[in-house]
Design a protein around this motif. Structure first.
Motif, PDB file in Angstrom:
ATOM      1  N   PHE A 104       0.850  -1.191   0.000  1.00  0.00           N
ATOM      2  CA  PHE A 104       0.000   0.000   0.000  1.00  0.00           C
ATOM      3  C   PHE A 104       0.887   1.243   0.000  1.00  0.00           C
ATOM      4  O   PHE A 104       1.202   1.802   1.051  1.00  0.00           O
ATOM      5  CB  PHE A 104      -0.929  -0.012   1.219  1.00  0.00           C
ATOM      6  CG  PHE A 104      -1.791  -1.249   1.285  1.00  0.00           C
ATOM      7  CD1 PHE A 104      -2.974  -1.338   0.559  1.00  0.00           C
ATOM      8  CD2 PHE A 104      -1.400  -2.337   2.064  1.00  0.00           C
ATOM      9  CE1 PHE A 104      -3.755  -2.490   0.615  1.00  0.00           C
ATOM     10  CE2 PHE A 104      -2.176  -3.486   2.123  1.00  0.00           C
ATOM     11  CZ  PHE A 104      -3.349  -3.555   1.390  1.00  0.00           C
ATOM     12  N   SER A 122     -11.193  -2.809   5.891  1.00  0.00           N
ATOM     13  CA  SER A 122     -10.645  -1.457   5.751  1.00  0.00           C
ATOM     14  C   SER A 122      -9.698  -1.131   6.902  1.00  0.00           C
ATOM     15  O   SER A 122      -9.808  -1.688   7.990  1.00  0.00           O
ATOM     16  CB  SER A 122     -11.764  -0.420   5.633  1.00  0.00           C
ATOM     17  OG  SER A 122     -12.707  -0.585   6.634  1.00  0.00           O
ATOM     18  N   ARG A 133      -5.011   8.272   5.383  1.00  0.00           N
ATOM     19  CA  ARG A 133      -5.499   7.512   4.232  1.00  0.00           C
ATOM     20  C   ARG A 133      -6.377   6.356   4.704  1.00  0.00           C
ATOM     21  O   ARG A 133      -6.096   5.735   5.727  1.00  0.00           O
ATOM     22  CB  ARG A 133      -4.322   6.977   3.395  1.00  0.00           C
ATOM     23  CG  ARG A 133      -3.578   8.077   2.653  1.00  0.00           C
ATOM     24  CD  ARG A 133      -2.326   7.556   1.945  1.00  0.00           C
ATOM     25  NE  ARG A 133      -1.630   8.632   1.270  1.00  0.00           N
ATOM     26  CZ  ARG A 133      -1.702   8.900  -0.038  1.00  0.00           C
ATOM     27  NH1 ARG A 133      -2.461   8.131  -0.813  1.00  0.00           N
ATOM     28  NH2 ARG A 133      -1.056   9.905  -0.564  1.00  0.00           N
ATOM     29  N   TRP A 135      -7.870   2.705   3.504  1.00  0.00           N
ATOM     30  CA  TRP A 135      -7.507   1.633   2.572  1.00  0.00           C
ATOM     31  C   TRP A 135      -8.474   0.462   2.711  1.00  0.00           C
ATOM     32  O   TRP A 135      -9.175   0.335   3.704  1.00  0.00           O
ATOM     33  CB  TRP A 135      -6.107   1.101   2.876  1.00  0.00           C
ATOM     34  CG  TRP A 135      -5.024   2.109   3.004  1.00  0.00           C
ATOM     35  CD1 TRP A 135      -4.681   2.819   4.139  1.00  0.00           C
ATOM     36  CD2 TRP A 135      -4.093   2.524   1.997  1.00  0.00           C
ATOM     37  NE1 TRP A 135      -3.610   3.638   3.886  1.00  0.00           N
ATOM     38  CE2 TRP A 135      -3.222   3.474   2.578  1.00  0.00           C
ATOM     39  CE3 TRP A 135      -3.909   2.167   0.656  1.00  0.00           C
ATOM     40  CZ2 TRP A 135      -2.183   4.072   1.878  1.00  0.00           C
ATOM     41  CZ3 TRP A 135      -2.875   2.765  -0.055  1.00  0.00           C
ATOM     42  CH2 TRP A 135      -2.026   3.712   0.548  1.00  0.00           C
ATOM     43  N   ASP A 136      -8.420  -0.419   1.712  1.00  0.00           N
ATOM     44  CA  ASP A 136      -9.094  -1.713   1.773  1.00  0.00           C
ATOM     45  C   ASP A 136      -8.041  -2.767   1.438  1.00  0.00           C
ATOM     46  O   ASP A 136      -7.286  -2.610   0.474  1.00  0.00           O
ATOM     47  CB  ASP A 136     -10.240  -1.759   0.744  1.00  0.00           C
ATOM     48  CG  ASP A 136     -11.107  -3.003   0.909  1.00  0.00           C
ATOM     49  OD1 ASP A 136     -10.557  -4.126   0.779  1.00  0.00           O
ATOM     50  OD2 ASP A 136     -12.314  -2.860   1.163  1.00  0.00           O
ATOM     51  N   SER A 139      -7.370  -3.923  -2.188  1.00  0.00           N
ATOM     52  CA  SER A 139      -6.924  -3.029  -3.276  1.00  0.00           C
ATOM     53  C   SER A 139      -5.689  -2.244  -2.852  1.00  0.00           C
ATOM     54  O   SER A 139      -5.643  -1.720  -1.736  1.00  0.00           O
ATOM     55  CB  SER A 139      -8.046  -2.052  -3.636  1.00  0.00           C
ATOM     56  OG  SER A 139      -7.545  -0.984  -4.405  1.00  0.00           O
ATOM     57  N   SER A 141      -4.867   0.559  -3.983  1.00  0.00           N
ATOM     58  CA  SER A 141      -5.141   2.000  -4.129  1.00  0.00           C
ATOM     59  C   SER A 141      -5.841   2.528  -2.884  1.00  0.00           C
ATOM     60  O   SER A 141      -6.711   1.878  -2.316  1.00  0.00           O
ATOM     61  CB  SER A 141      -6.041   2.251  -5.344  1.00  0.00           C
ATOM     62  OG  SER A 141      -5.436   1.721  -6.489  1.00  0.00           O
ATOM     63  N   CYS A 142      -5.446   3.715  -2.511  1.00  0.00           N
ATOM     64  CA  CYS A 142      -6.050   4.391  -1.359  1.00  0.00           C
ATOM     65  C   CYS A 142      -7.525   4.689  -1.660  1.00  0.00           C
ATOM     66  O   CYS A 142      -7.877   5.163  -2.735  1.00  0.00           O
ATOM     67  CB  CYS A 142      -5.220   5.649  -1.166  1.00  0.00           C
ATOM     68  SG  CYS A 142      -5.903   6.867  -0.148  1.00  0.00           S
ATOM     69  N   GLN A 143      -8.402   4.384  -0.710  1.00  0.00           N
ATOM     70  CA  GLN A 143      -9.854   4.579  -0.890  1.00  0.00           C
ATOM     71  C   GLN A 143     -10.310   5.984  -0.499  1.00  0.00           C
ATOM     72  O   GLN A 143     -11.387   6.423  -0.885  1.00  0.00           O
ATOM     73  CB  GLN A 143     -10.627   3.560  -0.034  1.00  0.00           C
ATOM     74  CG  GLN A 143     -10.193   2.120  -0.228  1.00  0.00           C
ATOM     75  CD  GLN A 143     -10.557   1.569  -1.579  1.00  0.00           C
ATOM     76  OE1 GLN A 143     -11.723   1.500  -1.939  1.00  0.00           O
ATOM     77  NE2 GLN A 143      -9.551   1.201  -2.356  1.00  0.00           N
TER      78      GLN A 143
END
Length: 315
Positions: A104, A122, A133, A135-136, A139, A141-143
């Protein structure tokens, strides 16, 4: 067995593990079922302990990136942790086969806060780059991204629907996870502590209280609904700006903190009175990490060594 002042005063070191680490342990975390404890250390090691048998089970290493702020996910064999070498990427590790499941990237300075949601995949991270940030695990990518005015600390509440951000060591903003992009739904402005910064923010297990730890001689307890100051805990030695961990007991009746001279201090959350000072076997070394097992009546404290504590009921 219920916790009481007498029980808290009876805690003694039951096991001391001196051979697992060569440098200080910088973070610990219990699994949700209380059966496993994991620690990260400045010597780049990750040690997994069996809490039922009271012994270390396995040691892994993160030599290239270092390891800090280690947290269990919902699966007992995976963790996330921050780096203290090379970069500021957060890593998602399978303990089963010691393989990274995901990275991440995004933070540009040291990550100083990491909180896993209690209900789903999350998690939150806060960094000295003045961002938080969301996150999940599924993924890279930052949510969600929040830009702040200063150093952040962040934590989910026990139901995982709300998260709290402590900003600039002077205010707490509460966000609804489902609509956090609309901004906080409430802000608590607190008295700013001179000469010390907030280092962590924790909700009690019932969600009613928030514990604010600083790198100075002050620990604050506030009402999670109103932001009203409830207690100020002092008397533990912390004059060197260290990140010493404080924690709730599972019933939120007590707050415990380490100190720079190896003593654990215990306060009652209702009246603010100090209930106990417990002599550790950390030999006058600072107790950096201190947590209560969520399911069993054991404590874990650490400096360079790990100690497991149990109440001595015969006393």
């Amino acid at each position: 067995m219920k916790l009481s002042d007498q029980v808290m005063r009876s805690y003694r070191v039951a096991k001391l593990f001196k051979d697992q680490n060569t440098e200080r342990i910088n973070s610990v975390d219990f699994s949700h079922n209380g059966e496993t404890l994991i620690s990260s250390s400045e010597d780049d090691s990750i040690v997994i302990y069996d809490c039922l048998e009271g012994k270390p089970k396995r040691t892994l290493y993160s030599k290239k990136y270092g390891v800090d702020l280690i947290r269990f996910t919902h699966a007992q064999n995976t963790v996330i942790y921050t780096s203290n070498k090379v970069d500021d990427t957060i890593r998602y590790l399978s303990l089963h086969d010691n393989k990274y499941l995901r990275y991440f990237p995004g933070h540009t300075k040291k990550v100083v806060s990491l909180s896993m949601s209690p209900i789903d995949d999350s998690f939150l991270s806060g960094s000295l780059d003045k961002t938080i940030r969301l996150w999940d695990l599924r993924s890279p990518s930052c949510q969600g991204l929040m830009h702040l005015q200063g150093r952040p600390v962040a934590s989910f509440d026990p139901e995982g629907l709300i998260f709290a951000c402590g900003i600039n060591s002077e205010m707490i903003k509460l966000y609804d996870l489902r609509s956090f992009d609309k901004g906080p739904f409430t802000t608590f402005k607190l008295l700013q502590d001179r000469d010390c910064d907030w280092t962590s923010l924790k909700f009690s297990a019932d969600g009613r209280k928030i514990l604010i730890t600083t790198n100075g001689p002050v620990i604050r307890l506030i009402d999670a609904f109103t932001g009203q100051a409830q207690q100020t805990f002092m008397g533990h030695l912390n004059g060197k700006g260290a990140r010493l961990e404080a924690s709730f007991s599972p019933d939120a009746q007590y707050v415990l903190s380490g100190s720079q001279n190896g003593i654990i201090h215990v306060w009652n959350t209702e009246n603010g009175q100090k209930v106990a000072t417990l002599e550790s076997k950390h030999e006058d070394n600072p107790i950096y990490c201190l947590q209560f097992n969520p399911k069993f009546l054991m404590l874990a404290s650490s400096s360079q060594h790990m100690a497991f504590w149990l109440p001595n009921i015969d006393e």
